[in-house]
Design an enzyme around this catalytic site. Structure first.
Site, mmCIF file in Angstrom:
data_model
loop_
_atom_site.group_PDB
_atom_site.id
_atom_site.type_symbol
_atom_site.label_atom_id
_atom_site.label_comp_id
_atom_site.label_asym_id
_atom_site.label_seq_id
_atom_site.Cartn_x
_atom_site.Cartn_y
_atom_site.Cartn_z
ATOM 1 C CB CYS A 194 -0.885 -0.008 1.246
ATOM 2 S SG CYS A 194 -2.110 1.327 1.279
ATOM 3 C CG HIS A 254 -5.793 -2.632 -1.362
ATOM 4 N ND1 HIS A 254 -4.678 -3.200 -0.795
ATOM 5 C CD2 HIS A 254 -5.571 -1.292 -1.355
ATOM 6 C CE1 HIS A 254 -3.826 -2.230 -0.430
ATOM 7 N NE2 HIS A 254 -4.343 -1.067 -0.775
ATOM 8 C CD GLU A 255 -7.318 0.783 -4.249
ATOM 9 O OE1 GLU A 255 -6.265 0.158 -4.478
ATOM 10 O OE2 GLU A 255 -7.342 1.796 -3.519
ATOM 11 C CG HIS A 267 -7.334 2.539 0.902
ATOM 12 N ND1 HIS A 267 -6.485 2.807 1.956
ATOM 13 C CD2 HIS A 267 -6.583 1.924 -0.040
ATOM 14 C CE1 HIS A 267 -5.257 2.367 1.656
ATOM 15 N NE2 HIS A 267 -5.305 1.837 0.453
HETATM 16 O O1 LIG Z 1 -4.627 1.423 -2.432
HETATM 17 C C1 LIG Z 1 -3.787 1.394 -3.364
HETATM 18 N N1 LIG Z 1 -2.479 1.486 -3.146
HETATM 19 O O2 LIG Z 1 -2.086 1.621 -1.879
HETATM 20 C C2 LIG Z 1 -1.489 1.498 -4.220
HETATM 21 C C3 LIG Z 1 -0.323 0.566 -3.982
HETATM 22 N N2 LIG Z 1 -0.760 -0.807 -3.778
HETATM 23 C C4 LIG Z 1 -1.140 -1.568 -4.818
HETATM 24 O O3 LIG Z 1 -1.249 -1.135 -5.925
HETATM 25 C C5 LIG Z 1 -1.428 -3.000 -4.501
HETATM 26 C C6 LIG Z 1 -0.384 -3.900 -4.394
HETATM 27 C C7 LIG Z 1 -0.651 -5.231 -4.109
HETATM 28 C C8 LIG Z 1 -1.946 -5.688 -3.925
HETATM 29 C C9 LIG Z 1 -2.978 -4.779 -4.050
HETATM 30 CL CL1 LIG Z 1 -4.592 -5.325 -3.830
HETATM 31 C C10 LIG Z 1 -2.723 -3.430 -4.330
HETATM 32 CL CL2 LIG Z 1 -4.014 -2.283 -4.442
HETATM 33 NI NI NI Z 2 -3.601 0.974 -0.548
#
Ligand SMILES: O=CN(O)CCNC(=O)c1cccc(Cl)c1Cl
Ligand code: NI
Length: 181
Positions: free
Chosen positions: A108, A151-152, A155
């Site tokens: 993240c 994941h988003e 957030h």
């Molecule tokens: O919330 C977004 N970020 O924090 C951006 C950086 N992380 C990634 O792109 C990312 C990396 C691995 C697994 C997932 Cl699921 C994600 Cl989302």
């Molecule tokens: Ni993230």
């Protein structure tokens, strides 16, 4: 996008505000900037030149805006784009019992340290959201795109990926879970 909010900033632990339509022009601009960041971060030359950490998604709280908006840009195995969308007011309306996790764990932009371990999520989800022009969509996602959207959407609820990792045994995951490579 160099001003990414870091873990510890309370904005990352708040429930983001629902947006009403038509969207304020400033939010449309922000959405475009978030998507632009993702595209640049996935371009090896640009990412290297500007020292960008690669991202497949970005949520508005990560740039300090506690609003329900996230951009996702998910590449496929040949680096083709398999899912590109800006999700406004996204809601997971159904989810599989089947659990899945990325084999290499998650990262993240708001969490500077590596936090190893499986992040158990739903392998398949149905999400309802609005696009930037206010169109309501209901779509089914599975595997990597589904993981990224969870994941988003986390957030927007003040949840960070490591909240889901088993503290006692980070590589423990329930029987039958799908590991996505
Ligand atoms: O919330 C977004 N970020 O924090 C951006 C950086 N992380 C990634 O792109 C990312 C990396 C691995 C697994 C997932 Cl699921 C994600 Cl989302
Ligand atoms: Ni993230």
């Amino acid at each position: 996008m160099n001003d990414i909010t870091r873990d510890g900033n309370p904005v990352l632990r708040k429930r983001a505000e629902k947006l009403s339509f038509p969207l304020d022009a400033k939010y449309i601009k922000v959405a475009n900037e978030m998507m632009e960041y993702l595209k640049n971060s996935q371009d090896p030359k640009i990412a290297e030149k500007y020292h960008l950490r690669a991202g497949v998604g970005l949520a508005a709280p990560q740039i300090g805006l506690s609003i329900q908006m996230a951009s996702v840009l998910v590449p496929g195995p040949e680096n083709e784009i398999v899912f590109e969308e800006t999700l406004v007011n996204p809601v997971i309306i159904s989810q599989s019992v089947q659990v899945a996790a990325l084999e290499e764990g998650e990262g993240c932009l708001s969490v500077d340290k590596d936090v190893p371990g499986y992040v158990p999520r739903h392998d398949r989800i149905t999400i309802r959201y609005q696009t930037l022009d206010g169109e309501e969509k209901t779509i089914k996602l599975r595997d990597y795109p589904a993981i990224v959207c969870q994941h988003e959407i986390d957030h927007l609820k003040g949840t960070l990926f490591y909240d889901h990792i088993n503290k006692k045994d980070p590589l423990d995951i329930e029987e039958g879970a799908i590991l996505i490579g």
